[in-house]
Write a protein that holds these residues in place. Structure first.
Motif, PDB file in Angstrom:
ATOM      1  N   PRO A   1       3.132  -0.592 -10.677  1.00 35.37           N
ATOM      2  CA  PRO A   1       2.045  -0.384 -10.007  1.00 35.37           C
ATOM      3  C   PRO A   1       1.927   0.716  -9.439  1.00 35.37           C
ATOM      4  O   PRO A   1       2.627   1.398  -9.183  1.00 35.37           O
ATOM      5  N   VAL A   2       0.444   1.410  -9.398  1.00 35.46           N
ATOM      6  CA  VAL A   2       0.142   2.457  -8.894  1.00 35.46           C
ATOM      7  C   VAL A   2       0.530   2.385  -7.301  1.00 35.46           C
ATOM      8  O   VAL A   2       0.036   1.537  -6.701  1.00 35.46           O
ATOM      9  N   GLY A   3       1.196   3.348  -6.753  1.00 40.49           N
ATOM     10  CA  GLY A   3       1.787   3.196  -5.529  1.00 40.49           C
ATOM     11  C   GLY A   3       2.990   2.578  -5.518  1.00 40.49           C
ATOM     12  O   GLY A   3       3.609   2.434  -4.286  1.00 40.49           O
ATOM     13  N   GLY A   4       3.583   2.275  -6.265  1.00 41.03           N
ATOM     14  CA  GLY A   4       4.946   1.391  -6.283  1.00 41.03           C
ATOM     15  C   GLY A   4       6.053   2.344  -5.964  1.00 41.03           C
ATOM     16  O   GLY A   4       5.853   3.581  -5.627  1.00 41.03           O
TER      17      GLY A   4
ATOM     18  N   LYS B   1       3.767   1.328   1.813  1.00 40.74           N
ATOM     19  CA  LYS B   1       4.024   0.190   1.525  1.00 40.74           C
ATOM     20  C   LYS B   1       3.729  -0.050   0.014  1.00 40.74           C
ATOM     21  O   LYS B   1       2.993   0.815  -0.549  1.00 40.74           O
ATOM     22  N   GLY B   2       4.635  -0.918  -0.419  1.00 35.33           N
ATOM     23  CA  GLY B   2       4.490  -1.140  -1.952  1.00 35.33           C
ATOM     24  C   GLY B   2       5.523  -2.052  -2.641  1.00 35.33           C
ATOM     25  O   GLY B   2       6.414  -2.440  -2.018  1.00 35.33           O
ATOM     26  N   LYS B   3       5.038  -2.476  -3.680  1.00 36.30           N
ATOM     27  CA  LYS B   3       5.814  -3.339  -4.693  1.00 36.30           C
ATOM     28  C   LYS B   3       6.860  -2.343  -5.271  1.00 36.30           C
ATOM     29  O   LYS B   3       6.816  -1.476  -5.673  1.00 36.30           O
TER      30      LYS B   3
ATOM     31  N   ALA C   1      14.325  -7.292  -4.955  1.00 34.89           N
ATOM     32  CA  ALA C   1      14.492  -7.444  -6.225  1.00 34.89           C
ATOM     33  C   ALA C   1      13.451  -6.930  -6.738  1.00 34.89           C
ATOM     34  O   ALA C   1      12.298  -6.661  -6.064  1.00 34.89           O
ATOM     35  N   THR C   2      12.954  -6.493  -8.359  1.00 41.14           N
ATOM     36  CA  THR C   2      11.973  -5.739  -8.486  1.00 41.14           C
ATOM     37  C   THR C   2      10.892  -7.009  -8.253  1.00 41.14           C
ATOM     38  O   THR C   2      11.195  -8.172  -8.544  1.00 41.14           O
ATOM     39  N   GLY C   3       9.829  -6.571  -7.673  1.00 40.34           N
ATOM     40  CA  GLY C   3       8.445  -7.381  -7.461  1.00 40.34           C
ATOM     41  C   GLY C   3       8.454  -7.554  -6.034  1.00 40.34           C
ATOM     42  O   GLY C   3       7.419  -7.862  -5.468  1.00 40.34           O
ATOM     43  N   ASP C   4       9.247  -7.259  -5.147  1.00 34.50           N
ATOM     44  CA  ASP C   4       9.196  -7.703  -3.538  1.00 34.50           C
ATOM     45  C   ASP C   4       8.550  -6.444  -3.059  1.00 34.50           C
ATOM     46  O   ASP C   4       8.274  -5.438  -3.883  1.00 34.50           O
ATOM     47  N   PHE C   5       8.187  -6.641  -1.938  1.00 32.26           N
ATOM     48  CA  PHE C   5       7.304  -5.778  -1.331  1.00 32.26           C
ATOM     49  C   PHE C   5       8.174  -5.398  -0.167  1.00 32.26           C
ATOM     50  O   PHE C   5       8.861  -6.219   0.511  1.00 32.26           O
TER      51      PHE C   5
ATOM     52  N   GLY D   1      12.744   6.558   9.862  1.00 36.55           N
ATOM     53  CA  GLY D   1      13.733   6.191   9.169  1.00 36.55           C
ATOM     54  C   GLY D   1      14.112   4.546   9.205  1.00 36.55           C
ATOM     55  O   GLY D   1      15.103   4.074   9.483  1.00 36.55           O
ATOM     56  N   GLN D   2      13.170   3.972   8.819  1.00 37.66           N
ATOM     57  CA  GLN D   2      13.182   2.191   8.988  1.00 37.66           C
ATOM     58  C   GLN D   2      12.482   1.720   7.707  1.00 37.66           C
ATOM     59  O   GLN D   2      11.434   2.046   7.309  1.00 37.66           O
ATOM     60  N   VAL D   3      13.014   0.735   6.978  1.00 38.64           N
ATOM     61  CA  VAL D   3      12.591   0.167   6.036  1.00 38.64           C
ATOM     62  C   VAL D   3      12.437  -1.482   6.134  1.00 38.64           C
ATOM     63  O   VAL D   3      13.507  -1.823   6.707  1.00 38.64           O
ATOM     64  N   THR D   4      11.431  -2.012   6.027  1.00 40.79           N
ATOM     65  CA  THR D   4      11.209  -3.467   6.387  1.00 40.79           C
ATOM     66  C   THR D   4      11.066  -4.103   4.960  1.00 40.79           C
ATOM     67  O   THR D   4      10.075  -3.720   4.177  1.00 40.79           O
ATOM     68  N   VAL D   5      11.880  -5.071   4.838  1.00 45.91           N
ATOM     69  CA  VAL D   5      11.643  -5.978   3.469  1.00 45.91           C
ATOM     70  C   VAL D   5      10.428  -7.180   3.750  1.00 45.91           C
ATOM     71  O   VAL D   5      10.881  -7.855   4.762  1.00 45.91           O
ATOM     72  N   SER D   6       9.547  -7.118   3.158  1.00 43.58           N
ATOM     73  CA  SER D   6       8.567  -7.899   3.563  1.00 43.58           C
ATOM     74  C   SER D   6       8.859  -9.360   3.487  1.00 43.58           C
ATOM     75  O   SER D   6       8.439 -10.300   4.570  1.00 43.58           O
TER      76      SER D   6
END
Length: 177
Positions: A52-55, A6-8, A115-119, A127-132
């Motif tokens: 951000p660290v972990g971005g 998880k990350g920004k 967009a930049t800044g989203d999580f 193989g799945q990406v979830t847009v928070s």
């Protein structure tokens, strides 16, 4: 190794080459913090200071094209990147990053959904990406096989130490120094 990351996000464009990721004028640097401080300077000199660290880096097609030097994935790791998701990667960059322990995952269409800044949250095993913000789920190519084995070990060198049984000897020698 985490399989759910998880990350920004930082969103970049297409054809980001290794010189944009880590400009050649810094090849002499060896201190990890210093190397990381110049990451993506070829795109925007402010990125590493604000990252951000972990971005998570999200990019378009052909991320990591250009030279075959390992400095680009090393810089991303030292900037604090936990994952890079892109439409596609340059082949040599992909191998270098995996060998150094930086997960890379192909995720078509993601660049246009965030967009930049989203999580986001990426399940690199399934193989799945979830847009928070929206809850939208996108397909990504799951990592598996040898790439996953290398990443789980922390990179190709730690894996080789495990495979050859030299990990204990190496750890003991480092302690003795």
């Amino acid at each position: 190794m985490q399989t759910s990351i998880k990350g920004k996000v930082l969103v970049l464009g297409d054809n980001i080459d290794t010189d944009q990721i880590y400009p050649g004028r810094y090849l002499e640097l060896v201190e990890p913090d210093e190397v990381g401080s110049h990451c993506l300077e070829g795109v925007d000199p402010r990125i590493s200071a604000e990252f951000p660290v972990g971005g998570i880096v999200v990019a378009g097609v052909n991320f990591g094209c250009g030279s075959s030097r390992e400095h680009a994935p090393i810089a991303l790791l030292n900037m604090g990147a936990s994952l890079v998701l892109a439409e596609s990667f340059a082949r040599i960059f992909y191998r270098n990053a995996i060998n150094l322990g930086l997960p890379l995952v192909i995720c078509p269409g993601l660049k246009d959904k965030v967009a930049t800044g989203d999580f986001i949250e990426a399940d690199i095993l399934n193989g799945q990406v979830t847009v928070s913000a929206t809850g939208e789920k996108l397909f990504a190519e799951p990592l598996g096989g040898q790439a996953l084995k290398i990443l789980k070990a922390g990179g190709i060198k730690p894996l080789m130490r495990q495979v050859t049984g030299r990990e204990e000897n190496y750890a003991r020698k480092v302690k003795e120094r």
